[in-house]
Design an enzyme around this catalytic site. Sequence first.
Site, mmCIF file in Angstrom:
data_model
loop_
_atom_site.group_PDB
_atom_site.id
_atom_site.type_symbol
_atom_site.label_atom_id
_atom_site.label_comp_id
_atom_site.label_asym_id
_atom_site.label_seq_id
_atom_site.Cartn_x
_atom_site.Cartn_y
_atom_site.Cartn_z
ATOM 1 N N TYR A 142 0.821 -1.209 0.000
ATOM 2 C CA TYR A 142 0.000 0.000 0.000
ATOM 3 C C TYR A 142 0.857 1.262 0.000
ATOM 4 O O TYR A 142 0.398 2.320 -0.421
ATOM 5 C CB TYR A 142 -0.917 0.032 1.226
ATOM 6 C CG TYR A 142 -2.239 -0.657 1.032
ATOM 7 C CD1 TYR A 142 -2.295 -2.001 0.676
ATOM 8 C CD2 TYR A 142 -3.439 0.029 1.210
ATOM 9 C CE1 TYR A 142 -3.510 -2.627 0.506
ATOM 10 C CE2 TYR A 142 -4.658 -0.600 1.046
ATOM 11 C CZ TYR A 142 -4.682 -1.929 0.693
ATOM 12 O OH TYR A 142 -5.899 -2.553 0.526
ATOM 13 N N LYS A 192 3.443 -15.241 1.998
ATOM 14 C CA LYS A 192 3.775 -16.180 0.940
ATOM 15 C C LYS A 192 5.298 -16.316 0.879
ATOM 16 O O LYS A 192 5.956 -15.830 -0.053
ATOM 17 C CB LYS A 192 3.171 -15.750 -0.405
ATOM 18 C CG LYS A 192 1.755 -16.324 -0.566
ATOM 19 C CD LYS A 192 1.143 -16.116 -1.924
ATOM 20 C CE LYS A 192 1.751 -16.976 -2.996
ATOM 21 N NZ LYS A 192 1.317 -18.392 -2.963
ATOM 22 N N ASP A 225 -2.627 -17.991 0.161
ATOM 23 C CA ASP A 225 -3.630 -18.631 -0.702
ATOM 24 C C ASP A 225 -4.292 -19.797 0.022
ATOM 25 O O ASP A 225 -5.512 -19.972 -0.011
ATOM 26 C CB ASP A 225 -3.006 -19.071 -2.044
ATOM 27 C CG ASP A 225 -1.745 -19.904 -1.892
ATOM 28 O OD1 ASP A 225 -1.184 -19.950 -0.770
ATOM 29 O OD2 ASP A 225 -1.311 -20.514 -2.885
ATOM 30 N N ASP A 249 -6.160 -7.189 3.832
ATOM 31 C CA ASP A 249 -7.320 -6.555 3.190
ATOM 32 C C ASP A 249 -8.233 -7.626 2.595
ATOM 33 O O ASP A 249 -9.446 -7.646 2.824
ATOM 34 C CB ASP A 249 -6.826 -5.597 2.097
ATOM 35 C CG ASP A 249 -7.962 -4.888 1.394
ATOM 36 O OD1 ASP A 249 -8.912 -4.470 2.079
ATOM 37 O OD2 ASP A 249 -7.910 -4.780 0.149
ATOM 38 N N ASP A 253 -11.970 -9.391 4.270
ATOM 39 C CA ASP A 253 -13.262 -9.374 3.568
ATOM 40 C C ASP A 253 -13.839 -10.782 3.505
ATOM 41 O O ASP A 253 -15.041 -10.998 3.706
ATOM 42 C CB ASP A 253 -13.109 -8.846 2.132
ATOM 43 C CG ASP A 253 -13.447 -7.369 2.023
ATOM 44 O OD1 ASP A 253 -13.225 -6.641 3.008
ATOM 45 O OD2 ASP A 253 -13.939 -6.947 0.955
HETATM 46 C C1 IPM Z 1 -10.390 -1.528 3.819
HETATM 47 C C2 IPM Z 1 -10.685 -0.862 2.503
HETATM 48 C C3 IPM Z 1 -9.563 0.121 2.202
HETATM 49 C C4 IPM Z 1 -8.282 -0.678 2.020
HETATM 50 C C5 IPM Z 1 -9.829 1.043 1.011
HETATM 51 C C6 IPM Z 1 -11.133 1.792 1.143
HETATM 52 C C7 IPM Z 1 -8.694 2.002 0.809
HETATM 53 O O1 IPM Z 1 -10.832 -1.840 1.515
HETATM 54 O O2 IPM Z 1 -10.277 -0.800 4.832
HETATM 55 O O3 IPM Z 1 -10.293 -2.748 3.863
HETATM 56 O O4 IPM Z 1 -7.999 -1.189 0.936
HETATM 57 O O5 IPM Z 1 -7.545 -0.767 2.997
HETATM 58 MG MG MG Z 2 -10.814 -3.829 2.242
#
Ligand code: IPM
Ligand code: MG
Length: 368
Positions: A142, A192, A225, A249, A253
């Site tokens: 990032y 990884k 993975d 990230d 999710d």
């Molecule tokens: C998260 C989001 C952010 C990220 C975006 C909105 C920049 O996806 O907080 O997980 O990628 O970190």
């Molecule tokens: Mg995210």
Amino acid sequence: MSNPSLLILAGDGIGPEVMVEVRKIIDWFDAKRDLKIDVTEDLVGGAAYDKHGTPLHDDTMAKAQEVDAVLLGAVGGPAYDDLDFSIKPERGLLRLRKEMDLFANLRPAQCFDALADFSSLKKELVAGLDIMIVRELTSGSYFGEPRGIFKENGERVGINTQRYTESEIDRVARSAFELARKRDNRLCSVEKANVMESGILWREVVTKIGAEDYPDVELSHMYADNCAMQLVRNPKQFDTIVTDNLFGDILSDCAAMLTGSLGMLPSASLGVPMENGKPKAMYEPVHGSAPDIAGQGKANPCATILSFAMALRYSYDQGAEADRLEAAVEKVLADGVRTADLMQAGAAKPASTSEMGNAVIKALDESL
Ligand code: IPM
Ligand code: MG
């Protein structure tokens, strides 16, 4: 002694409307528990861009550095899709994380019993699920340099750099070991190392810290993975996971969705301790700005309410009140109150954002 302080940055999309519900909760703790918090509000993301031409004004950044905690709603929306990369709403969020040095991002993925049926996985795989993902938040691909879009041999090349120093790995690993100790005492470190040098270093540093300072914590390692696959195959094998910014990230999710809804999950981003011993901190829901439902009173405020509960626990030393608030949310779910994201399409009439907020307040009242 002055009251603890909170900066609310509601942001874009559903951010402002879920924050209205959090304000009710804050007022409730003031009135009923004599818990006074000095709240200020400011703009971030597209909302800040609309007013100032930048997704985070310097004055807002300075305020964020001063308060005990920041509570952020969400940023982004289609209106800002065509903006230059440097002033996109997301840049405001990333600047907050970077300049506040919020390196440890805690993302719990907990399955509320009342919602186990709602997961896309079979109920028995997720009932009772309680995972904590610790995502490194201020480094890795990032932020690594070099980055950019360059010209090379007559064509463009997009570059991002995965880069981790030992000290960056060290500090997030220690946060994760400490958390694991307060949980089921198991930590899985994810990278990884089979293809990336940064992963090799990550594994080495985590292993050394574990052996030297946390021999009581059961440490395991997994490739990212495989971790994604294991999360979907048998998520309850995990307790605490520590991983880098990008893998974190993606995996968070994935873990979040196991629980049935992104609309339920909070997060805390913690930095180095300040003079008063409290870490710099920002709290935010895991979900985004959901522009498709913004302004319609459909959004689920629970993730942001639970983010405030995390602030109570980690920034304000109010663990018992955090428990009270989390229990209230759980009670509301058990009573069958559902926002639209928590029901099958076409089922009974869903609760609105404010009805959900009011139900939590009622459950708080009943907790007294
Ligand atoms: C998260 C989001 C952010 C990220 C975006 C909105 C920049 O996806 O907080 O997980 O990628 O970190
Ligand atoms: Mg995210």
